[in-house]
Design a protein around this motif. Structure first.
Motif, mmCIF file in Angstrom:
data_model
loop_
_atom_site.group_PDB
_atom_site.id
_atom_site.type_symbol
_atom_site.label_atom_id
_atom_site.label_comp_id
_atom_site.label_asym_id
_atom_site.label_seq_id
_atom_site.Cartn_x
_atom_site.Cartn_y
_atom_site.Cartn_z
ATOM 1 N N LEU A 77 -3.371 3.118 4.088
ATOM 2 C CA LEU A 77 -4.402 3.744 3.263
ATOM 3 C C LEU A 77 -5.270 4.706 4.078
ATOM 4 C CD1 LEU A 77 -5.443 0.689 1.071
ATOM 5 C CD2 LEU A 77 -4.007 2.642 0.417
ATOM 6 N N ALA A 92 -1.687 -2.507 5.524
ATOM 7 C CA ALA A 92 -2.290 -1.776 4.406
ATOM 8 C C ALA A 92 -3.427 -0.880 4.877
ATOM 9 C CB ALA A 92 -2.789 -2.761 3.353
ATOM 10 N N ALA A 130 0.828 -1.208 0.000
ATOM 11 C CA ALA A 130 0.000 0.000 0.000
ATOM 12 C C ALA A 130 0.862 1.259 0.000
ATOM 13 C CB ALA A 130 -0.925 -0.003 1.217
#
Length: 252
Positions: free
Chosen positions: A87, A83, A32
Motif C-alpha cells: 500500500l 500489506a 493488498a
C-alpha cells in the motif's frame, strides 16, 4: 461494475497468488496487491496493468539480487512484501485512478499521477536495491558525510543513476509528451524519500556495530534519530504522494 473491472479482480488475484507462491508477497501483501492490482487493471486498462506489472516484477527481482549481502545491511523489512509495503508503494497510484473516475475531466491528470507514483516507487526501490548491492560510499543528506552502504537518507552515484532509470521505466507507459514529466516527478519523489529518510525516519544504532545505523527497532528502544511513528512505509507513501502531486501540478 463494468466487464473490465469484473475481469480485473480475478486477474489481480491470480497475479498476487503467483507472487505469494514465489515468496515475493506475504499473505497480507497478496491481499493488498489484489486490491491495488484490481484498480490498476480495471481502471488503468492495459497501460495501467503493464506499468504496475513492470514495477512489481522488477522490484521483486531486484530484492532477490545479492540478497545475502543486503540482509547484512538490516533494512526494516525483508524481500517478501507485506500489506504495508504494497500500500505504501501502490496505494497512491490506485487512489489516483479512483479519483480520476470521480472527478469530471480528471482522467488525464489521474493517469499521470498514477504513473508518477509508480515511477517514484520504482525509482526508490531500484536506488535501494542496486545501490546497496553494488556498494560504493554513499553520502548522507543529513550531514553530507560518508555513510555505510544501506544507510537511510544516504545517496551514492550508483543509487542515483538507478533511481533515474527506475523512474523512467513506468514513465514509458505515458503519452510521449509526458514521459519526461513522469520521469522527473518520479525521480523527485525518490529524492524526497531520501531526504525524509535522512531527517524524519526512525533509525537506531546497530547494537553489534554502533558505527552503523539500522531501521530495525531493537526491542522497545526509542529511536536514536528521527520519529518513532515515521517508518519506511510512511516514507515510501509520502514519496509516491509527492511524485503524484508534482505530476498533476505540471501536467499540460
Amino acid at each position: 461494475m463494468n466487464a473490465l473491472m469484473l475481469a480485473a479482480v480475478p486477474a489481480a488475484a491470480l497475479v498476487a497468488g503467483l507472487a505469494y507462491k514465489a515468496r515475493a508477497l506475504t499473505v497480507s501483501g497478496a491481499a493488498a496487491a489484489t486490491v491495488v492490482g484490481a484498480a490498476a487493471f480495471g481502471l488503468g486498462g492495459g497501460l495501467g496493468a503493464g506499468a504496475l506489472l513492470v514495477f512489481f516484477v522488477t522490484s521483486s527481482a531486484l530484492s532477490r539480487w545479492r540478497r545475502r549481502e543486503k540482509e547484512a545491511l538490516q533494512f526494516e523489512k525483508g524481500g517478501r512484501r507485506d500489506a504495508g509495503q504494497v500500500l505504501a508503494n501502490g496505494g497512491v497510484a490506485a487512489a489516483a485512478l479512483l479519483i480520476g473516475l470521480i472527478v469530471p475531466g480528471g482522467a488525464h491528470g489521474a493517469n499521470l499521477a498514477f504513473l508518477a507514483a509508480l515511477a517514484a516507487a520504482n525509482a526508490d526501490t531500484w536506488a535501494t536495491e542496486i545501490g546497496a548491492a553494488i556498494g560504493g560510499t554513499p553520502v548522507s543528506l543529513r550531514d553530507f558525510r560518508p555513510a555505510p552502504p544501506g544507510t537511510s537518507g544516504a545517496v551514492s552515484a550508483a543509487g542515483t543513476l538507478a533511481a533515474l532509470a527506475g523512474a523512467l521505466l513506468p514513465a514509458l507507459f505515458a503519452p510521449t509528451r509526458d514521459i519526461l514529466l513522469v520521469t522527473l516527478a518520479g525521480f523527485a519523489g525518490s529524492l524526497i524519500d531520501t531526504l525524509l529518510g535522512a531527517t524524519l525516519q526512525a533509525q537506531w544504532r546497530d547494537p553489534q556495530n554502533p558505527a552503523r545505523w539500522t531501521e530495525r527497532r531493537p526491542g522497545a528502544a526509542a529511536p536514536d534519530r528521527g520519529l518513532l511513528a515515521v517508518n519506511n512505509d510512511w516514507v515510501n507513501f509520502l514519496c509516491t504522494l509527492a511524485a503524484a502531486l508534482i505530476a498533476i501540478l505540471f501536467a499540460r
